[in-house]
Scaffold this active site. Structure first.
Site, PDB file in Angstrom:
ATOM      1  N   ALA A  67       0.848  -1.187   0.000  1.00 13.70           N
ATOM      2  CA  ALA A  67       0.000   0.000   0.000  1.00 13.70           C
ATOM      3  C   ALA A  67       0.888   1.243   0.000  1.00 13.70           C
ATOM      4  O   ALA A  67       2.095   1.164   0.249  1.00 13.70           O
ATOM      5  CB  ALA A  67      -0.913  -0.009   1.220  1.00 13.70           C
ATOM      6  N   GLY A 110      -0.288  -5.052   0.587  1.00  8.55           N
ATOM      7  CA  GLY A 110      -1.478  -4.942  -0.240  1.00  8.55           C
ATOM      8  C   GLY A 110      -1.299  -5.561  -1.607  1.00  8.55           C
ATOM      9  O   GLY A 110      -2.266  -6.041  -2.217  1.00  8.55           O
ATOM     10  N   GLU A 113      -2.012  -9.128  -1.154  1.00  3.68           N
ATOM     11  CA  GLU A 113      -3.448  -9.275  -0.927  1.00  3.68           C
ATOM     12  C   GLU A 113      -4.234  -9.123  -2.226  1.00  3.68           C
ATOM     13  O   GLU A 113      -5.222  -9.831  -2.453  1.00  3.68           O
ATOM     14  CB  GLU A 113      -3.909  -8.262   0.117  1.00  3.68           C
ATOM     15  CG  GLU A 113      -3.393  -8.612   1.516  1.00  3.68           C
ATOM     16  CD  GLU A 113      -3.586  -7.498   2.536  1.00  3.68           C
ATOM     17  OE1 GLU A 113      -4.005  -7.807   3.664  1.00  3.68           O
ATOM     18  OE2 GLU A 113      -3.323  -6.320   2.196  1.00  3.68           O
ATOM     19  N   GLU A 133       3.627  -6.066   6.924  1.00  2.00           N
ATOM     20  CA  GLU A 133       3.027  -4.952   7.678  1.00  2.00           C
ATOM     21  C   GLU A 133       3.489  -4.905   9.129  1.00  2.00           C
ATOM     22  O   GLU A 133       3.579  -3.832   9.730  1.00  2.00           O
ATOM     23  CB  GLU A 133       1.488  -5.052   7.627  1.00  2.00           C
ATOM     24  CG  GLU A 133       0.876  -4.809   6.268  1.00  2.00           C
ATOM     25  CD  GLU A 133       0.702  -6.077   5.443  1.00  2.00           C
ATOM     26  OE1 GLU A 133      -0.094  -6.058   4.499  1.00  2.00           O
ATOM     27  OE2 GLU A 133       1.384  -7.089   5.745  1.00  2.00           O
TER      28      GLU A 133
END
Length: 259
Positions: A67, A110, A113, A133
């Protein structure tokens, strides 16, 4: 209006579209704007009868390295709650047509994901998967603790999530996270080949089969079997079923129209 952070290739093969994440300087970090563009593109392609399969890729260096941390660093809990960024992910998850991730380089946080939102994954030998993360004081929030565990099992998922360790493409293949590993120069070509195989089949049957496989993740076996059988019966109302079975009897290649 042309999207800023993705490139849409409408027909890289018959009935196959390709969306390329395009923030190369940021290693395709997933900011809110990119995810909104991806959501809108997938909604449009999902409604397009000339598209049966969609490939999502980055570039050779990175699918997406995570992200956009700069966009989140100063946020409060209420800021994050009100932004509701995960509603975009929920919409992407509802894409009915098959999604194939073509992954080279980093697929982290992300990015990993997003890869796991796809239905099949082709990776280059340089691909690296991870949920790091924990190293910046948070944890996965877009499905990393859930989809990763379902894909690779508790032990490896715990190690990846709690230490932030990356795994190689070969380890991801052995763990069942991805479908295949190919040389870096072939990762997109291989994804297009896989997409073409799926796109040549009945789009109605493909969508219902995808729906049924995904149902297995959020239902009991009995519920899943009931759902599967309803979709199986429903396909006998389609022209594609008549064409497919008659072509088998006639010993010819079927021509599926998605009707």
């Amino acid at each position: 209006m042309q999207p800023e952070f993705i490139i849409i290739h409408q027909e890289v093969a018959p009935y196959v579209a390709h969306i390329q994440l395009n923030r190369p300087k940021e290693l395709n970090a997933l900011n809110l704007e990119l995810m909104a563009e991806l959501r809108d593109a997938l909604k449009a392609l999902d409604a397009d009868d000339n598209v049966r399969v969609v490939i999502i890729s980055g570039n050779e260096k990175a699918f997406a390295a995570g992200a956009d941390i700069k966009q989140m660093a100063g946020k409060t809990a209420m800021d994050m709650y009100n932004t509701d960024q995960f509603s975009t992910w929920d919409t992407i998850k509802k894409t009915k047509k098959p999604l194939i991730a073509a992954v080279s380089g980093f697929a982290l946080g992300g990015g990993c994901e997003l890869v796991m939102l796809c239905d099949m994954i082709v990776a280059s030998e340089t691909a690296r998967f991870g949920q790091p993360e924990i190293k910046i004081g948070v944890m996965p929030g877009a499905g990393g603790t859930q989809r990763l565990t379902r894909a690779v099992g508790k032990a490896l998922a715990m190690e990846m999530v709690l230490t932030g360790r990356f795994i190689s493409a070969e380890e991801a293949l052995r763990a069942g996270l991805i479908n295949r590993v190919v040389p870096v120069e072939l990762f997109l070509k291989e994804a297009i080949q896989l997409a073409s195989e799926v796109a040549a089949l009945s789009p109605l049957a493909v969508k219902m089969a995808k729906e049924s496989v995904l149902k297995s993740f959020d239902s009991s076996l009995e519920e899943g079997l009931h759902f599967e059988r309803k979709n199986f019966y429903l396909l006998f109302a389609s022209e594609d079923q008549k064409e497919g079975m008659q072509a088998f009897v006639d010993k010819r290649t079927p021509v599926f129209k998605g009707q």
